[in-house]
Write a protein that holds these residues in place. Structure first.
Motif, short mmCIF file in Angstrom:
data_model
loop_
_atom_site.label_atom_id
_atom_site.label_comp_id
_atom_site.label_asym_id
_atom_site.label_seq_id
_atom_site.Cartn_x
_atom_site.Cartn_y
_atom_site.Cartn_z
N ASN A 1 65.28 6.20 -43.38
CA ASN A 1 65.30 5.00 -44.23
C ASN A 1 66.54 4.97 -45.13
OD1 ASN A 1 62.43 3.68 -43.83
ND2 ASN A 1 62.10 5.90 -43.97
N ARG A 2 67.63 5.49 -44.62
CA ARG A 2 68.85 5.60 -45.43
C ARG A 2 69.32 4.23 -45.93
NH1 ARG A 2 71.70 8.17 -42.04
NH2 ARG A 2 71.26 10.25 -42.85
N GLU A 3 69.26 3.22 -45.08
CA GLU A 3 69.74 1.90 -45.49
C GLU A 3 68.90 1.35 -46.63
OE1 GLU A 3 70.43 -2.63 -43.76
OE2 GLU A 3 69.95 -0.98 -42.38
N ALA A 4 67.58 1.52 -46.56
CA ALA A 4 66.70 1.03 -47.61
C ALA A 4 66.98 1.76 -48.92
CB ALA A 4 65.25 1.21 -47.20
N MET A 5 67.27 3.04 -48.82
CA MET A 5 67.54 3.81 -50.02
C MET A 5 68.84 3.36 -50.69
SD MET A 5 65.04 5.94 -50.33
CE MET A 5 63.85 4.93 -49.46
N ASN B 1 64.10 -5.91 -49.01
CA ASN B 1 63.57 -6.09 -47.65
C ASN B 1 62.95 -4.82 -47.08
OD1 ASN B 1 64.44 -8.79 -47.53
ND2 ASN B 1 66.52 -8.11 -47.04
N ALA B 2 63.00 -3.73 -47.82
CA ALA B 2 62.52 -2.45 -47.29
C ALA B 2 61.00 -2.45 -47.21
CB ALA B 2 63.01 -1.30 -48.16
N TYR C 1 60.82 -1.75 -54.62
CA TYR C 1 60.58 -2.06 -53.21
C TYR C 1 59.37 -3.00 -53.11
CZ TYR C 1 63.62 1.97 -52.54
OH TYR C 1 64.67 2.85 -52.58
N PRO C 2 59.57 -4.30 -53.27
CA PRO C 2 58.45 -5.26 -53.33
C PRO C 2 57.58 -5.27 -52.09
CG PRO C 2 60.49 -6.27 -54.10
CD PRO C 2 60.88 -4.96 -53.51
N LYS C 3 58.12 -4.86 -50.95
CA LYS C 3 57.34 -4.87 -49.71
C LYS C 3 56.69 -3.53 -49.40
CE LYS C 3 59.83 -8.60 -47.36
NZ LYS C 3 60.53 -9.01 -46.11
N ALA C 4 56.74 -2.61 -50.33
CA ALA C 4 56.11 -1.31 -50.12
C ALA C 4 54.61 -1.48 -49.93
CB ALA C 4 56.39 -0.39 -51.30
N TYR C 5 54.03 -0.62 -49.11
CA TYR C 5 52.59 -0.71 -48.83
C TYR C 5 51.98 0.69 -48.82
CZ TYR C 5 53.97 0.76 -44.13
OH TYR C 5 54.48 1.46 -43.07
N VAL C 6 50.67 0.77 -48.99
CA VAL C 6 49.98 2.06 -49.00
C VAL C 6 49.69 2.48 -47.56
CG1 VAL C 6 47.87 3.28 -49.67
CG2 VAL C 6 48.95 1.66 -51.26
N SER C 7 50.17 3.66 -47.21
CA SER C 7 49.92 4.20 -45.87
C SER C 7 48.81 5.24 -45.87
CB SER C 7 51.20 4.84 -45.30
OG SER C 7 51.62 5.92 -46.12
N LEU C 8 48.58 5.87 -47.02
CA LEU C 8 47.56 6.91 -47.10
C LEU C 8 47.11 7.09 -48.54
CD1 LEU C 8 47.34 10.26 -45.27
CD2 LEU C 8 47.44 10.35 -47.76
N VAL D 1 63.10 15.41 -51.41
CA VAL D 1 64.16 14.92 -52.30
C VAL D 1 63.57 13.79 -53.15
CG1 VAL D 1 66.10 15.52 -50.80
CG2 VAL D 1 64.98 13.28 -50.53
N ARG D 2 64.16 13.59 -54.32
CA ARG D 2 63.72 12.48 -55.16
C ARG D 2 64.19 11.15 -54.58
NH1 ARG D 2 64.32 13.96 -61.60
NH2 ARG D 2 63.24 15.99 -61.57
N VAL D 3 63.38 10.10 -54.82
CA VAL D 3 63.77 8.76 -54.40
C VAL D 3 64.76 8.22 -55.43
CG1 VAL D 3 62.96 6.41 -53.96
CG2 VAL D 3 61.53 8.38 -53.32
#
Length: 297
Positions: free
Chosen positions: A175-179, A185-186, A208-215, A248-250
């Motif tokens: 996810n380098r581009e999103a970072m 849009n990520a 990251y407005p489009k982030a979602y819960v995966s777990l 690594v930290r975000v």
């Protein structure tokens, strides 16, 4: 009732609500509890508990027995505390309770170094995520993660803590581009800790407005494993995330305050030499490692 020990079984059953849990609390077998209860009821000539589909409920006679048992327990604990408070030797038993994670990160090391200095003190680890009662003498010292320690206890804040967001190195590569660029849009997965809330943390959603819960995880070690496995971005205490070579930290998400670490005991035991010495030793050890807990490493 000529056997005072019977009251201990009565109280354990009342507290647990069933024989299985009472046996576990007492450290005996299911059959032992059942046998002791039946024998006591036979001797008294009355039923103390109604056997219901969802457990055992005290009868009127049982309520009398439970009330008496609680009074006896309170007096026994108080006597034990008063006697222990007179102990001035650097020897004898010392029971320390903490969450399993804290034992793994530092408390076991603290106890090992303390034992080297004071070999005649018999240390006992009680790893428990639930809060054991110091008033009931379930432990002598408790290391707690909280901003509001019980005001009836004695102790000191050992260190503050911070937390922040982490991802695996492989997740960062994918996810380098999103970072770096496309925050809006990520479409990034998030691993969340059940006890902090089941939704995407607001700091994460702001970036990251489009982030979602995966777990969703109810255990911090399990959550760490999920983040390491690349299942998503997760918020972790800095003492867990920073030392991990796989994480690594975000970028762009700053650390925030987390709960403090306190070292506590019963106020009547604060002058017991071995307890006072351990309180000071443990608090100093946490303070010396404060950069780890605050994420300054």
């Amino acid at each position: 009732m000529d056997n005072w020990d019977d009251l201990k079984f009565v109280l354990a059953i009342a507290n647990a609500g069933n024989v299985t849990k009472a046996a576990r609390a007492l450290g005996v077998t299911h059959s032992t509890v059942s046998r002791r209860l039946s024998a006591l009821e036979d001797r008294l000539g009355t039923r103390l508990f109604d056997r219901l589909p969802d457990g055992l409920k005290p009868t009127v006679a049982g309520e009398e027995a439970v009330s008496a048992a609680r009074r006896v327990e309170t007096e026994v604990f108080a006597l034990d505390t008063r006697i222990t408070a007179q102990d001035t030797d650097l020897e004898g038993p010392l029971r320390v309770t903490a969450a399993q994670l804290l034992f793994q990160i530092q408390v076991a090391e603290i106890m090992q170094k303390f034992s080297e200095r004071h070999p005649r003190i018999e240390l006992e680890m009680i790893a428990a995520n639930e809060k054991l009662s110091l008033h009931r003498r379930e432990a002598d010292v408790a290391i707690r993660v909280t901003n509001n320690p019980d005001e009836s206890l004695f102790g000191r804040q050992a260190t503050g803590q911070n937390r922040t967001f982490y991802m695996s190195k492989e997740f960062a590569r994918r996810n380098r581009e999103a970072m770096d660029v496309s925050h809006d849009n990520a479409d990034l997965p998030c691993v969340v800790f059940k006890w902090w809330g089941r939704g995407v943390p607001k700091e994460m959603r702001a970036r990251y407005p489009k982030a979602y819960v995966s777990l969703v995880s109810d255990d911090m070690i399990a959550m760490l494993a999920a983040v390491r496995a690349g299942m998503g971005i997760g918020r972790l205490p800095c003492f867990l995330g920073d030392p991990d070579p796989e994480l690594v930290r975000v970028p762009g998400l700053e650390p925030s305050r987390y709960l403090d670490i306190w070292v506590l005991t019963h106020p009547d035991l604060k002058n017991v030499t071995r307890i006072r010495t351990f309180l000071r030793f443990a608090a100093d050890a946490f303070k010396a490692s404060s950069d780890l807990y605050l994420g300054r490493t």
